[in-house]
Design a protein around this motif. Structure first.
Motif, PDB file in Angstrom:
ATOM      1  N   ARG A  25      40.533  38.180  32.631  1.00  0.00           N
ATOM      2  CA  ARG A  25      40.858  39.456  33.144  1.00  0.00           C
ATOM      3  C   ARG A  25      41.765  40.524  33.011  1.00  0.00           C
ATOM      4  O   ARG A  25      41.932  42.193  32.647  1.00  0.00           O
ATOM      5  CB  ARG A  25      40.633  40.563  34.327  1.00  0.00           C
ATOM      6  CG  ARG A  25      38.718  41.293  34.262  1.00  0.00           C
ATOM      7  CD  ARG A  25      38.418  41.392  36.155  1.00  0.00           C
ATOM      8  NE  ARG A  25      38.795  41.264  37.282  1.00  0.00           N
ATOM      9  CZ  ARG A  25      38.287  39.697  37.707  1.00  0.00           C
ATOM     10  NH1 ARG A  25      37.332  39.892  37.691  1.00  0.00           N
ATOM     11  NH2 ARG A  25      38.903  39.393  38.489  1.00  0.00           N
ATOM     12  N   LEU A  26      42.521  39.661  33.082  1.00  0.00           N
ATOM     13  CA  LEU A  26      44.075  40.143  33.371  1.00  0.00           C
ATOM     14  C   LEU A  26      44.862  40.381  32.060  1.00  0.00           C
ATOM     15  O   LEU A  26      45.309  40.967  31.901  1.00  0.00           O
ATOM     16  CB  LEU A  26      44.965  39.251  34.168  1.00  0.00           C
ATOM     17  CG  LEU A  26      46.800  40.138  34.524  1.00  0.00           C
ATOM     18  CD1 LEU A  26      46.370  40.561  35.603  1.00  0.00           C
ATOM     19  CD2 LEU A  26      47.356  38.171  35.082  1.00  0.00           C
ATOM     20  N   ALA A  27      44.597  39.540  30.949  1.00  0.00           N
ATOM     21  CA  ALA A  27      44.999  38.784  29.653  1.00  0.00           C
ATOM     22  C   ALA A  27      43.948  40.696  29.376  1.00  0.00           C
ATOM     23  O   ALA A  27      44.592  40.674  27.769  1.00  0.00           O
ATOM     24  CB  ALA A  27      44.364  37.797  29.127  1.00  0.00           C
ATOM     25  N   THR A  28      42.854  40.136  28.853  1.00  0.00           N
ATOM     26  CA  THR A  28      41.760  41.440  28.612  1.00  0.00           C
ATOM     27  C   THR A  28      43.032  43.190  28.905  1.00  0.00           C
ATOM     28  O   THR A  28      43.148  43.880  28.380  1.00  0.00           O
ATOM     29  CB  THR A  28      40.717  41.707  29.215  1.00  0.00           C
ATOM     30  OG1 THR A  28      39.940  40.616  29.010  1.00  0.00           O
ATOM     31  CG2 THR A  28      39.851  42.719  28.249  1.00  0.00           C
ATOM     32  N   THR A  29      43.407  42.825  29.623  1.00  0.00           N
ATOM     33  CA  THR A  29      43.459  44.554  30.371  1.00  0.00           C
ATOM     34  C   THR A  29      44.882  44.472  29.710  1.00  0.00           C
ATOM     35  O   THR A  29      45.433  45.774  29.769  1.00  0.00           O
ATOM     36  CB  THR A  29      44.212  44.521  31.786  1.00  0.00           C
ATOM     37  OG1 THR A  29      43.022  44.336  32.901  1.00  0.00           O
ATOM     38  CG2 THR A  29      43.674  45.590  32.675  1.00  0.00           C
TER      39      THR A  29
ATOM     40  N   ALA B  64      41.335  35.729  19.833  1.00  0.00           N
ATOM     41  CA  ALA B  64      41.198  34.929  19.341  1.00  0.00           C
ATOM     42  C   ALA B  64      41.121  34.061  20.249  1.00  0.00           C
ATOM     43  O   ALA B  64      40.112  33.309  20.686  1.00  0.00           O
ATOM     44  CB  ALA B  64      42.384  33.523  18.658  1.00  0.00           C
ATOM     45  N   SER B  65      41.490  33.689  21.428  1.00  0.00           N
ATOM     46  CA  SER B  65      41.583  33.293  22.676  1.00  0.00           C
ATOM     47  C   SER B  65      41.464  34.988  24.254  1.00  0.00           C
ATOM     48  O   SER B  65      41.994  35.269  24.275  1.00  0.00           O
ATOM     49  CB  SER B  65      42.598  32.278  23.118  1.00  0.00           C
ATOM     50  OG  SER B  65      43.218  32.802  24.570  1.00  0.00           O
ATOM     51  N   ALA B  66      40.706  34.231  25.166  1.00  0.00           N
ATOM     52  CA  ALA B  66      40.592  35.389  26.275  1.00  0.00           C
ATOM     53  C   ALA B  66      40.983  35.492  27.513  1.00  0.00           C
ATOM     54  O   ALA B  66      41.186  36.130  27.880  1.00  0.00           O
ATOM     55  CB  ALA B  66      38.828  35.093  27.003  1.00  0.00           C
ATOM     56  N   ASP B  67      41.792  33.684  27.693  1.00  0.00           N
ATOM     57  CA  ASP B  67      42.749  33.777  28.371  1.00  0.00           C
ATOM     58  C   ASP B  67      44.444  33.903  28.094  1.00  0.00           C
ATOM     59  O   ASP B  67      44.863  34.287  28.928  1.00  0.00           O
ATOM     60  CB  ASP B  67      42.897  32.578  29.220  1.00  0.00           C
ATOM     61  CG  ASP B  67      41.706  31.229  28.726  1.00  0.00           C
ATOM     62  OD1 ASP B  67      40.831  32.419  28.869  1.00  0.00           O
ATOM     63  OD2 ASP B  67      42.016  29.994  28.218  1.00  0.00           O
TER      64      ASP B  67
END
Lengths: 437, 258
Positions: A173-177, A202-205
């Protein structure tokens, strides 16, 4: 402290009493007298025999002790499932019993026994169907082992597992935000232009290092940029943020594309000195309305415009692609443009592109060209293949071009292992021209 | 999906319940195949179903599974179907038959329960806490299984040896999917739907069933207009395994009259 195995070398046995006194006849006699019956009754596990419908016909003393029930209470009166907790009984009916019937055996199933006093005993259960000489099933034999320690360990493991899941979700969530703050939430609408963008994460994290933006200047002109900061993760995100805001501020200060990139280069050099250099590739463009329509350099782009002129400058970035209105494609390189942030006096050059109605300019990061082609894991997609792809695509509007590249990216599957940003700007054909074909 | 039996025979569509897969029917299928075209399938999330088809939102209600049943009927162009639903699939069949009555010639509800949880005068047999306990049971058992099973289910071609180490070759499920299915199964309440069924219906129940006790079967029978009921002298929730002959006979008897 010391190892207690082996016979006492002195043979004297000075106290302790742990050492096997060689030739103790009484011990051997006791061992020999251990009967099968006693082993059954007082085995270190519970034994249970039931009819095929689960009715208990035989049970050992170990199990009756665990349950706190007499043999009379159990034999002929209860089914195996009756000894379980309600949840365990549901599990027994939906999983255990069907599998046992189909396979003839089932092992290592975790269940809980419910004792007479209401306490629960975590156990592991293994059952086997005993068949007669004709292969017909006769009864079910079950062994039950105490699994309190194992269950305590499992509960801890499950808790840790859930915690890891929650943490991963939080990180994503943090990375997406964070990623979202590095990109414009929606592309601005530019009068007279069709614009479209796509970002492949490429990466969700891990936050990627690609970025783009499109914004108006006070004098009616527009500017855009697209780039790629080296690295990934939080450190790269911090640089991306700096680059994005520096580019916007530099454009206000002096919108000349070479000046913008020089100023960005200076900021990056000042900010990241010594052994922690940070650099990026950028392509920057300044859009001016077509001089033919509204007079040189004056007035905003309008839908009536016959096209526009874009001055590009780039540092270390793959060349923009022009999808021509009459079909075909061409690269628009800015030769000699150096990586931004590496050396103090980086050199940048410009290239001017005329965008006619029906023409589209396509910008991309190397996530697209560096993607590996499925089937040949060593081969990168490459600029040549991209050129062929664009040439076959042209003429195409900005939206259509971005959609086509999005599909292309999806076709790489696992071969696409880096972030990829795509930005396209096109001058729509006027309806009269469209009608004329 | 597996199709067997008489190609030109009347269609029996067999739907397994929670906990296993289409293997549940293996003891009754040989009898049914003599007269019928027998169609078996794995619900999404069970057996050899495609893991990519899984969607936790869709399968959070029985309606999602009922949609699948109708999709199978449409895809395979099945007509005048006698749907045989075990356990939770009985209610999935009820929902499907209400949605598209023209598709079904009959419903066989094998050990059905429209609601597992006690509610006022209604005795489903379980409390909400009992169902939570079942979910814990699932968790502790999949702990041992998931390592060996999940890769096979998820299609892990690089590690074929995992397939051979399976504790159980039947009833494979992914733990996460099983958990959702358990929730959907045991927390559904379809009592109000029963009166809507216009399809000829047979309820088959067991004399001793810890999950769907006889009074629950009777409730289903009483609420579905014109339904018939057969009580087998069998124990357990899966008479197709514990009493396959009697179960097959009841199905054949009912379906032959359609």
């Amino acid at each position: 402290m010391m190892c207690a195995s082996g016979a006492d070398p002195d043979g004297g046995g000075t106290g302790g009493g742990d050492g096997p006194p060689g030739g103790d006849v009484a011990v051997f006699a006791a061992l020999l007298e251990d009967s099968a019956e006693d082993l059954y009754e007082n085995a270190p596990c519970g034994y249970l025999s039931t009819l095929l419908d689960g009715t208990i016909v035989k049970v050992n003393a170990t199990l009756t002790t665990w349950l706190g029930r007499s043999r009379e209470e159990l034999v002929g009166r209860r089914r195996f499932a009756d000894l379980l907790t309600v949840g365990g009984r549901l599990y027994h009916e939906t999983h255990f019993a069907p599998l046992l019937t189909m396979q003839g055996e089932i092992g290592g199933v975790a269940l809980e026994l419910k004792a007479a006093d209401g306490t629960r005993l975590p156990v592991l259960v293994t059952s086997l169907v005993k068949t007669g000489g004709d292969g017909q099933p006769l009864l079910i034999r079950t062994t039950i082992t105490d699994a309190r320690d194992r269950r305590a360990y499992e509960v801890e493991l499950m808790r840790a597992h859930r915690e890891v899941d929650a943490e991963r979700e939080r990180l994503q969530r943090l990375a997406t935000t964070l990623q979202r703050t590095l990109l414009p939430p929606t592309l601005s609408r530019v009068p007279g232009l069709e614009v479209a963008a796509y970002y492949h994460i490429a990466s969700a994290d891990r936050v990627g290092g690609d970025f783009y933006d499109l914004f108006p200047l006070a004098d009616g002109r527009w500017a855009f940029f697209l780039g790629d900061v080296c690295g990934k993760g939080v450190a790269a995100a911090a640089v991306t943020s700096l680059v994005r805001y520096t580019l916007r501020a530099a454009t206000v200060y002096d919108p000349d594309p070479v000046a913008v990139l020089r100023n960005l280069n200076t900021v990056l050099n000042h900010e990241y000195q010594g052994d922690d250099p940070r650099f990026c590739t950028v392509i920057f463009g300044l859009i001016s309305p077509d001089p033919g329509s509204d007079g040189p350099g004056s007035g905003p782009l309008t839908p009536d415009a016959l096209g526009c002129t874009i001055v590009l400058a780039a540092g270390g970035h793959p060349p923009a692609l022009l999808l021509r209105a009459d079909g075909g494609a061409e690269f628009r390189p800015t030769p000699g443009g150096q990586l931004v942030g590496v050396i103090p006096d980086a050199h940048f050059t410009t290239s001017t592109v005329r965008l006619e109605p029906g023409g589209t300019l396509l910008l991309y990061t190397d996530g697209l060209t560096e993607a590996r082609v499925p089937g040949s894991m060593a081969d990168r997609f490459g600029e040549e293949a991209l050129f062929d792809f664009a040439a076959a695509l042209a003429p195409a509007g900005a939206r259509a071009a971005v959609d086509a590249v999005t599909d292309l990216l999806a076709s790489f599957g696992a071969g696409l292992d880096d972030d990829a940003a795509i930005l396209a700007l096109g001058v729509p054909r006027r309806s009269a021209e469209e009608a004329a074909g | 999906m597996l199709v067997s039996g008489r190609e030109d025979g009347p269609v029996l569509l067999l739907a397994h319940g929670f906990g296993c897969d289409l293997n549940m029917w293996r003891l009754v299928v040989p009898v049914l195949e003599e007269r019928f075209k027998v169609v078996r399938f794995d619900h999404v999330g069970a057996g050899r179903s495609d893991p990519a088809a899984w969607d936790p939102e869709r399968y959070a209600t029985l309606a999602g599974y009922a949609d699948d049943v109708l999709a199978i009927c449409a895809e395979a162009e099945l007509r005048d179907v006698v749907f045989v639903g075990h356990s939770v699939s009985a209610m999935i069949g009820v929902l499907a038959a209400i949605r598209e009555p023209e598709r079904f010639a009959g419903l066989v509800l094998l050990t059905p329960s429209p609601c597992y949880i006690d509610d006022g005068d209604y005795r489903g047999g379980f409390s909400r806490a009992d169902i939570e306990e079942l979910l814990d049971s699932l968790d502790s058992n999949y702990l041992g299984w998931s390592a060996a099973m999940a890769p096979v289910i998820m299609g892990n071609p690089e590690r074929p040896e995992l397939g051979e180490e399976l504790t159980n070759s039947f009833c494979r499920t992914d733990p996460k999917m099983a958990r959702v299915f358990a929730h959907t199964t045991f927390l559904s309440d379809n009592r109000a739907d029963l009166a809507e069924v216009g399809t000829p219906t047979l309820v088959i129940q067991c004399r001793h069933d810890a999950i769907a006790p006889p009074e629950v079967g009777r409730f289903v029978h009483e609420r579905i207009p014109g339904s018939r009921m057969v009580t087998l002298d069998a124990t357990g929730h899966c008479p197709q395994l514990s009493a396959p002959e009697a179960t097959a006979e009841a199905i054949v008897d009912f379906a032959s009259r359609r």
